[in-house]
Write a protein that holds these residues in place. Structure first.
Motif, mmCIF file in Angstrom:
data_model
loop_
_atom_site.group_PDB
_atom_site.id
_atom_site.type_symbol
_atom_site.label_atom_id
_atom_site.label_comp_id
_atom_site.label_asym_id
_atom_site.label_seq_id
_atom_site.Cartn_x
_atom_site.Cartn_y
_atom_site.Cartn_z
ATOM 1 N N TRP A 83 8.495 -0.667 -0.098
ATOM 2 C CA TRP A 83 7.432 -0.499 -1.083
ATOM 3 C C TRP A 83 6.551 0.702 -0.750
ATOM 4 O O TRP A 83 5.978 1.314 -1.659
ATOM 5 C CB TRP A 83 6.581 -1.765 -1.177
ATOM 6 N N LEU B 115 5.754 3.510 -3.372
ATOM 7 C CA LEU B 115 4.362 3.816 -3.697
ATOM 8 C C LEU B 115 4.082 5.310 -3.571
ATOM 9 O O LEU B 115 3.440 5.915 -4.444
ATOM 10 C CB LEU B 115 3.432 3.026 -2.778
ATOM 11 N N CYS C 276 -4.595 4.869 -2.726
ATOM 12 C CA CYS C 276 -3.327 4.487 -2.097
ATOM 13 C C CYS C 276 -3.118 5.213 -0.773
ATOM 14 O O CYS C 276 -2.786 4.591 0.244
ATOM 15 C CB CYS C 276 -2.166 4.779 -3.042
ATOM 16 N N ALA D 264 -5.685 4.110 1.909
ATOM 17 C CA ALA D 264 -5.348 2.787 2.442
ATOM 18 C C ALA D 264 -4.173 2.873 3.422
ATOM 19 O O ALA D 264 -4.197 2.237 4.488
ATOM 20 C CB ALA D 264 -5.008 1.831 1.291
ATOM 21 N N GLY E 151 1.900 -5.564 3.327
ATOM 22 C CA GLY E 151 1.553 -5.528 1.911
ATOM 23 C C GLY E 151 0.158 -6.079 1.657
ATOM 24 O O GLY E 151 -0.635 -5.488 0.907
ATOM 25 N N GLU E 152 -0.147 -7.212 2.279
ATOM 26 C CA GLU E 152 -1.473 -7.814 2.126
ATOM 27 C C GLU E 152 -2.550 -6.930 2.739
ATOM 28 O O GLU E 152 -3.655 -6.806 2.206
ATOM 29 C CB GLU E 152 -1.485 -9.202 2.779
ATOM 30 N N GLU E 153 -2.223 -6.302 3.856
ATOM 31 C CA GLU E 153 -3.169 -5.404 4.517
ATOM 32 C C GLU E 153 -3.498 -4.216 3.624
ATOM 33 O O GLU E 153 -4.659 -3.817 3.499
ATOM 34 C CB GLU E 153 -2.558 -4.932 5.839
ATOM 35 N N PHE E 154 -2.465 -3.662 2.997
ATOM 36 C CA PHE E 154 -2.673 -2.535 2.082
ATOM 37 C C PHE E 154 -3.566 -2.932 0.913
ATOM 38 O O PHE E 154 -4.513 -2.214 0.561
ATOM 39 C CB PHE E 154 -1.326 -2.031 1.561
ATOM 40 N N LEU E 155 -3.282 -4.085 0.308
ATOM 41 C CA LEU E 155 -4.081 -4.533 -0.831
ATOM 42 C C LEU E 155 -5.533 -4.776 -0.430
ATOM 43 O O LEU E 155 -6.457 -4.434 -1.175
ATOM 44 C CB LEU E 155 -3.476 -5.815 -1.420
ATOM 45 N N LEU E 156 -5.751 -5.341 0.754
ATOM 46 C CA LEU E 156 -7.111 -5.611 1.212
ATOM 47 C C LEU E 156 -7.891 -4.310 1.409
ATOM 48 O O LEU E 156 -9.023 -4.173 0.929
ATOM 49 C CB LEU E 156 -7.071 -6.400 2.515
ATOM 50 N N ALA F 1 -7.226 -1.356 0.111
ATOM 51 C CA ALA F 1 -7.393 -0.688 -1.180
ATOM 52 C C ALA F 1 -8.515 -1.334 -1.987
ATOM 53 O O ALA F 1 -9.341 -0.629 -2.601
ATOM 54 C CB ALA F 1 -6.081 -0.733 -1.966
ATOM 55 N N LEU F 2 -8.576 -2.660 -1.988
ATOM 56 C CA LEU F 2 -9.637 -3.359 -2.724
ATOM 57 C C LEU F 2 -11.011 -3.064 -2.135
ATOM 58 O O LEU F 2 -11.991 -2.910 -2.872
ATOM 59 C CB LEU F 2 -9.371 -4.864 -2.723
#
Length: 218
Positions: free
Chosen positions: A15, A19, A69, A72, A91-96, A98-99
């Motif tokens: 991913w 990305l 992106c 992060a 994946g969860e680390e990236f989303l956190l 980024a948020l």
């Protein structure tokens, strides 16, 4: 002689490659649909006057997406390089991360708009907001190739390369802050307002990040 790419990401992290490919496509799209965007952004940011971009456009959204992106991913690479582990998968680390970045920029925007309305300096507040996002768009142009190199190239000194990236971001931040500080002072904005803003939304988050990073070394 054949050159075979040696990917740093594992198979279950494909991913990341996808990305970065999407980010490259978005950057190419911005250049094709608005070829004057990048040159005008660079000239406007470094010429010592407020950035001319006054509205949200599809290409500005694309550049901000690239910035979030790549920033992060850079944070994730930095954490991994320093041996800092979290309980989240990549994946969860990236989303956190980024948020958190998106929330930080939204908070800064809201605070500036509210303060501009309260103190009746809406025009100055909007100029400052434009400059904040212009600097993120400019950072995106440098972060994209830098993160691609960090992700796919193995024969580099990661420590030196990452410190170089972080130093460049810090210099960009300092230049933008000093530039807008001088511009706002020339427009008659109160020194107290500028100082409070810098402390609340620029300096304190960096100090907290530094203290957190220092605490992770123990």
């Amino acid at each position: 002689m054949s050159i075979v790419p040696n990917l740093r990401v594992s198979s279950h992290e494909v991913w990341v490659t996808l990305l970065l490919f999407v980010c490259l496509l978005l950057f190419a799209w911005v250049n094709i649909t608005n070829p004057k965007k990048i040159p005008s952004l660079i000239i406007g940011f470094f010429r010592g006057s407020p950035t001319e971009e006054k509205s949200i456009t599809p290409d500005s959204i694309a550049l901000f997406f690239i910035f979030i992106c790549t920033a992060a991913l850079l944070v994730m690479q930095t954490l991994r390089f320093n041996g800092i582990q979290t309980r989240l998968n990549h994946g969860e680390e990236f989303l956190l991360v980024a948020l958190i970045l998106v929330a930080y920029y939204i908070l800064k925007t809201i605070v500036l708009l509210v303060c501009g309305t309260i103190f009746q300096v809406e025009s100055n507040a909007r100029d400052y907001i434009n400059e904040i996002y212009a600097s993120s768009h400019l950072a995106a142009m440098g972060l994209l190739p830098a993160v691609i190199i960090l992700t796919f190239v193995n024969n580099i000194n990661e420590d030196v390369f990452e410190k170089g990236i972080l130093a460049s971001i810090a210099l960009l931040f300092v230049y933008r802050t000093i530039k807008m500080f001088i511009l706002m002072m020339n427009r008659g904005l109160s020194l107290i307002y500028l100082f409070l803003y810098l402390c609340a939304l620029e300096i304190i988050p960096l100090v907290l990040l530094f203290e957190y990073r220092k605490g992770m070394n123990f």
